[in-house]
Design an enzyme around this catalytic site. Sequence first.
Site, PDB file in Angstrom:
ATOM      1  N   HIS A 179      -0.328  -0.789 -10.008  1.00 29.60           N
ATOM      2  CA  HIS A 179       0.503  -2.006  -9.862  1.00 29.60           C
ATOM      3  C   HIS A 179      -0.415  -3.207 -10.180  1.00 29.60           C
ATOM      4  CE1 HIS A 179       3.696  -1.173  -6.896  1.00 29.60           C
ATOM      5  NE2 HIS A 179       3.973  -0.416  -7.951  1.00 29.60           N
ATOM      6  N   ASP A 239      -4.046 -11.323  -1.885  1.00 25.36           N
ATOM      7  CA  ASP A 239      -2.899 -10.541  -2.779  1.00 25.36           C
ATOM      8  C   ASP A 239      -1.747 -11.492  -2.916  1.00 25.36           C
ATOM      9  OD1 ASP A 239      -1.465  -8.426  -3.776  1.00 25.36           O
ATOM     10  OD2 ASP A 239      -0.709  -8.064  -1.786  1.00 25.36           O
ATOM     11  N   HIS A 248      -4.777  -5.322  -3.842  1.00 27.24           N
ATOM     12  CA  HIS A 248      -4.828  -4.810  -2.613  1.00 27.24           C
ATOM     13  C   HIS A 248      -6.184  -4.195  -2.121  1.00 27.24           C
ATOM     14  CE1 HIS A 248      -0.395  -3.825  -2.226  1.00 27.24           C
ATOM     15  NE2 HIS A 248      -0.431  -4.939  -2.659  1.00 27.24           N
ATOM     16  N   ASP A 255      -2.762  -0.919  -6.464  1.00 25.26           N
ATOM     17  CA  ASP A 255      -2.347  -2.311  -6.701  1.00 25.26           C
ATOM     18  C   ASP A 255      -3.446  -3.257  -6.768  1.00 25.26           C
ATOM     19  OD1 ASP A 255      -1.520  -5.086  -6.210  1.00 25.26           O
ATOM     20  OD2 ASP A 255       0.293  -4.326  -5.838  1.00 25.26           O
ATOM     21  N   TRP A 304       5.432   2.277  -0.533  1.00 27.88           N
ATOM     22  CA  TRP A 304       4.580   1.366   0.229  1.00 27.88           C
ATOM     23  C   TRP A 304       5.217   1.038   1.416  1.00 27.88           C
ATOM     24  CZ3 TRP A 304       5.576  -3.828   1.000  1.00 27.88           C
ATOM     25  CH2 TRP A 304       4.695  -4.370   1.777  1.00 27.88           C
ATOM     26  N   ASP A 329       3.310  -5.556 -10.827  1.00 27.01           N
ATOM     27  CA  ASP A 329       3.740  -6.061  -9.560  1.00 27.01           C
ATOM     28  C   ASP A 329       3.345  -7.332  -9.362  1.00 27.01           C
ATOM     29  OD1 ASP A 329       4.680  -6.020  -6.946  1.00 27.01           O
ATOM     30  OD2 ASP A 329       3.511  -4.809  -6.120  1.00 27.01           O
ATOM     31  N   GLU A 353       0.963   3.963  -1.831  1.00 28.27           N
ATOM     32  CA  GLU A 353       0.236   2.639  -2.245  1.00 28.27           C
ATOM     33  C   GLU A 353      -0.373   2.072  -0.859  1.00 28.27           C
ATOM     34  OE1 GLU A 353       2.691  -0.421  -3.765  1.00 28.27           O
ATOM     35  OE2 GLU A 353       1.185  -1.678  -4.165  1.00 28.27           O
ATOM     36  N   LYS A 373      -3.093  -0.700   0.897  1.00 25.69           N
ATOM     37  CA  LYS A 373      -3.281  -2.226   0.956  1.00 25.69           C
ATOM     38  C   LYS A 373      -4.370  -2.555   1.927  1.00 25.69           C
ATOM     39  CE  LYS A 373      -0.409  -6.395   1.260  1.00 25.69           C
ATOM     40  NZ  LYS A 373       0.794  -6.920   1.019  1.00 25.69           N
ATOM     41  N   ASP A 383      -0.047 -12.133  -5.793  1.00 25.83           N
ATOM     42  CA  ASP A 383       0.747 -11.925  -6.614  1.00 25.83           C
ATOM     43  C   ASP A 383       1.005 -12.662  -8.005  1.00 25.83           C
ATOM     44  OD1 ASP A 383       1.632  -9.071  -5.921  1.00 25.83           O
ATOM     45  OD2 ASP A 383       1.879  -9.893  -4.062  1.00 25.83           O
TER      46      ASP A 383
HETATM   47  C1  RNT Z   1       3.131  -5.158  -1.634  1.00 25.09           C
HETATM   48  C2  RNT Z   1       3.092  -3.859  -2.588  1.00 25.09           C
HETATM   49  C3  RNT Z   1       4.469  -3.599  -3.028  1.00 25.09           C
HETATM   50  C4  RNT Z   1       5.378  -4.601  -3.253  1.00 25.09           C
HETATM   51  C5  RNT Z   1       6.729  -4.062  -3.881  1.00 25.09           C
HETATM   52  C6  RNT Z   1       7.607  -5.299  -3.872  1.00 25.09           C
HETATM   53  O1  RNT Z   1       1.957  -5.734  -1.238  1.00 25.09           O
HETATM   54  O2  RNT Z   1       2.373  -4.523  -3.650  1.00 25.09           O
HETATM   55  O3  RNT Z   1       4.188  -2.696  -4.102  1.00 25.09           O
HETATM   56  O4  RNT Z   1       4.822  -5.697  -4.078  1.00 25.09           O
HETATM   57  O5  RNT Z   1       6.943  -2.964  -3.467  1.00 25.09           O
HETATM   58 ZN    ZN Z   2       2.246  -3.248  -5.158  1.00 22.99          ZN
END
Ligand code: RNT
Ligand code: ZN
Length: 417
Positions: free
Chosen positions: A285, A293, A261, A258, A186, A325, A225, A227, A295
């Site tokens: 993820h 996003d 994302h 993810d 990513w 993630d 990945e 986003k 997290d």
């Molecule tokens: C970032 C991505 C990625 C990171 C990690 C730390 O938006 O989700 O995967 O969270 O690589």
């Molecule tokens: Zn991620």
Amino acid sequence: MEKETLIQKAYEIAAERYAAVGVDVEAALAKLQNISLSLHCWQTDDVTGFESGGELTGGIQTTGNYPGKARNIEEVRQDILKAASYIPGTHRLSLHEIYGDFGGQFVDRDQVEPKHFESWMQWAGENGMKLDFNSTSFSHPKSGNLTLANPDKGIRDFWIEHTKRCRAIAEEMGKRQGNPCVMNFWVHDGSKDITVNRMKYRALLKESLDSIFAEEYPHMRDCVESKVFGIGLESYTVGSNDFYIAYAATRNKIVTLDTGHFHPTESVADKLSSLLLYIPEVMLHVSRPVRWDSDHVTIMNDETLDLCKEIVRCDALDRVHIGLDYFDASINRIGAYVIGSRATQKCLLQALLEPLDRLREYEASDRLFERLALLEEAKSLPWNAVWDMFCLKNNVPVGEDFIPEIEKYEAEVTSKR
Ligand code: RNT
Ligand code: ZN
């Protein structure tokens, strides 16, 4: 009544109840036992790593200042093992390049080698944990807004070299553990404001990736990945969903989805069946976006349930890698691992306990009231009794019993950091 007897009794009743709708709970438990989550090492220390401990950049952010974050490699390892001891089953660990064992030296990203992960490979072997890997393009003076898509060839080459080296490290990990190391790729490349060069940067990213992936490795797998946007990079993301789907489909790579994302109303679950028709495998993820996003720690919500149900309905347990993630710096970090991992497993279990044969019979014969009714009833079947049995069998705390254990570790270990 003794707790174990209670769990056993509840499980037997649940097994009968499930049998009545054609579901074999033993089979579901056996399948769940085989699913390894890939725990992300970066929840231990808010994505800091051991390179320079500088600022987190690249459009991602941790918020919160909860005491006790891991400060060095030993503490990361100790916390991961602690968290894993409360998560039923056998799991993997996903490392970012900045978590290498650099022995107190500054090792720049274009200098990293498998030897910097030697102690990790040993540790993982000793603890029965397989490793996955991630290249790291953020938190570096050369990160800027563009890395592999940078028009400056010097910057681009620096990151190409980094990513090639990371693939070589992943290959070594895979070879050593006798099981492919899944390497996620990513990069944050994008633009805060309108760009008039969308095509140009994407063409550069494509070219960089082709050069990175030129070497074939048998013991590792590449994932890409996408986003939707990053903080400070809101108007344009070079590696968008379309970009990577086309890239992966034409080059036989794994797509990482993810769950944070995508646009907030987009269903990530719905993407699985389409992707799996065109690409070999999918990496997840699992995260929890709150408005963006953000997290947040994964919980047992509809999105995670739908995602897990789709894996099972697509009969794709062997083609989907499940990684976590998220990075919440506002609560106990070991607790964050345990909540998110167990929530994901609870969702997987409910997916495995779905009365799918009967639901499909209804659908095939156009009995649509019956299908909806059973879907609704299935939500309150006693899956939690099966979950308790899974925890008991795996020798991990049942139900909320892990709360005082984590409090104890906090009092004795993390609060003293
Ligand atoms: C970032 C991505 C990625 C990171 C990690 C730390 O938006 O989700 O995967 O969270 O690589
Ligand atoms: Zn991620």
